[in-house]
Design a protein around this motif. Structure first.
Motif, short mmCIF file in Angstrom:
data_model
loop_
_atom_site.label_atom_id
_atom_site.label_comp_id
_atom_site.label_asym_id
_atom_site.label_seq_id
_atom_site.Cartn_x
_atom_site.Cartn_y
_atom_site.Cartn_z
N TYR A 62 0.87 -1.17 0.00
CA TYR A 62 0.00 0.00 0.00
C TYR A 62 0.90 1.23 0.00
O TYR A 62 1.13 1.83 1.04
CB TYR A 62 -0.88 0.00 1.25
CG TYR A 62 -2.34 0.24 0.99
CD1 TYR A 62 -2.76 1.32 0.21
CD2 TYR A 62 -3.32 -0.59 1.54
CE1 TYR A 62 -4.10 1.54 -0.03
CE2 TYR A 62 -4.66 -0.37 1.31
CZ TYR A 62 -5.05 0.70 0.53
OH TYR A 62 -6.38 0.93 0.31
N PRO A 63 1.44 1.61 -1.16
CA PRO A 63 2.43 2.70 -1.20
C PRO A 63 1.92 4.00 -0.59
O PRO A 63 2.68 4.77 0.00
CB PRO A 63 2.69 2.89 -2.70
CG PRO A 63 2.29 1.59 -3.32
CD PRO A 63 1.16 1.07 -2.50
N THR A 64 0.60 4.25 -0.71
CA THR A 64 0.05 5.51 -0.21
C THR A 64 -0.44 5.42 1.23
O THR A 64 -0.80 6.42 1.83
CB THR A 64 -1.13 5.96 -1.09
OG1 THR A 64 -2.15 4.94 -1.05
CG2 THR A 64 -0.69 6.17 -2.52
N LEU A 65 -0.44 4.20 1.80
CA LEU A 65 -0.98 4.04 3.15
C LEU A 65 -0.18 3.00 3.95
O LEU A 65 -0.64 1.89 4.19
CB LEU A 65 -2.45 3.62 3.07
CG LEU A 65 -3.25 3.68 4.38
CD1 LEU A 65 -3.34 5.10 4.90
CD2 LEU A 65 -4.64 3.09 4.18
N PRO A 66 1.03 3.36 4.38
CA PRO A 66 1.84 2.42 5.17
C PRO A 66 1.20 2.05 6.50
O PRO A 66 1.58 1.06 7.12
CB PRO A 66 3.16 3.18 5.38
CG PRO A 66 2.83 4.62 5.16
CD PRO A 66 1.73 4.63 4.14
N LEU A 67 0.21 2.85 6.92
CA LEU A 67 -0.54 2.50 8.13
C LEU A 67 -1.20 1.13 7.97
O LEU A 67 -1.26 0.33 8.90
CB LEU A 67 -1.62 3.56 8.39
CG LEU A 67 -2.63 3.29 9.50
CD1 LEU A 67 -1.93 3.21 10.85
CD2 LEU A 67 -3.70 4.37 9.53
N ALA A 68 -1.69 0.84 6.76
CA ALA A 68 -2.36 -0.43 6.49
C ALA A 68 -1.36 -1.55 6.22
O ALA A 68 -1.50 -2.66 6.73
CB ALA A 68 -3.30 -0.28 5.30
N LYS A 69 -0.35 -1.27 5.40
CA LYS A 69 0.68 -2.26 5.08
C LYS A 69 2.02 -1.56 5.07
O LYS A 69 2.28 -0.71 4.22
CB LYS A 69 0.41 -2.89 3.71
CG LYS A 69 -0.78 -3.83 3.67
CD LYS A 69 -0.83 -4.59 2.35
CE LYS A 69 -1.96 -5.60 2.35
NZ LYS A 69 -1.95 -6.45 1.14
#
Length: 273
Positions: free
Chosen positions: A22-29
């Protein structure tokens, strides 16, 4: 196979299950954390930022975006949470009832929902402007939940021919990589023909483990049976929607299956055996 440290590993069969990022959301991955301690530190940093924020913008009204908006709005009732989505309804691909119920539940939590919108960062003003209107947002924190990308970089040099236009590995009905007899693939990296959901990757893994054993015993293998679309989407800690091929429901008993701990306990027990 040659590892980054130069180690060579020989194999007779290989299962590629490299997943997605998830390049735009490291919170998720996470893109950088390689240990449990690193991931915990990373999440604590995200939480601190979230706690300090006053206005939070979530871009993308799919499953991840809707769940994030619900969790944040439920937990931090004093924060302004805005969820923007390019489509005409949240949860694209879901039934109209599921879309309508999720929208209603989020609004009841105070989430401001903006559909048919495309907010982009304006570097001059450091604000987010909608391409379709003059609306401008100046959030303290932005969470961009606009989709994953398959982890296929290690395949690009020598095996790009097994990837399709979306970067997914092409597999047949036994999850065997097309054109490579001893290669198999599953999960987010593979074009299996069903939703990219965790429980389905587990089912694919169970099937593939049995199939490989049967093949090594020279026994016949049945095709993988694709599963119909089912999803459970919490919108906070008290509400959510469940969609199956037969019905769509907001029944608390069903929603609570995932809501109580997001399947963390179930997953831990499964992998800790």
């Amino acid at each position: 196979m040659i590892c980054l440290n130069g180690e060579r590993i020989e194999f007779e069969q290989v299962v590629i299950a490299s997943g997605s990022r998830y390049p735009t959301l490291p919170l998720a991955k996470s893109m950088d954390a390689h240990s449990l301690n690193d991931r915990e530190a990373e999440l604590r940093q995200h939480y601190a930022q979230l706690k300090d924020a006053t206005e939070i913008l979530i871009i993308g009204g799919g499953v991840v975006g809707a769940e994030l908006a619900g969790e944040i709005a439920y937990t931090f009732k004093d924060k302004v949470v805005t969820l923007v989505h390019r489509d005409k309804a949240l949860l694209s691909g879901f039934s109209q009832k599921a879309q309508r119920k999720a929208h209603q539940q989020l609004e009841e939590l105070g989430v401001q929902i903006k559909l048919n919108s495309d907010y982009q960062l304006c570097t001059k003003t450091q604000s987010y402007q909608d391409k379709h209107s003059t609306d401008t947002l100046k959030p303290d924190m932005v969470l961009c939940a606009t989709g994953t990308k398959p982890n296929n970089a290690f395949l690009q040099q020598n095996f790009s021919y097994i990837l399709n236009s979306k970067g997914l590995i092409v597999v047949n009905d036994t999850l065997q990589v097309v054109g490579k007899e001893n290669f198999y693939a599953l999960g987010d990296i593979a074009d299996v023909g069903e939703a990219k959901l965790g429980y389905l990757a587990v089912e694919q893994g169970k099937y593939l483990a049995k199939s490989i054993v049967r093949k090594r015993q020279d026994k016949s293998v049945k095709a993988y049976k694709r599963n119909p679309f089912m999803a459970l989407v919490p919108t906070g800690q008290k509400t959510g929607i469940v969609q199956t091929p037969f019905f769509t429901s907001t029944c608390k008993h069903l929603v609570n299956i995932k809501q109580k701990d997001l399947f963390i306990t179930k997953t831990y027990k499964a992998f800790a055996k």
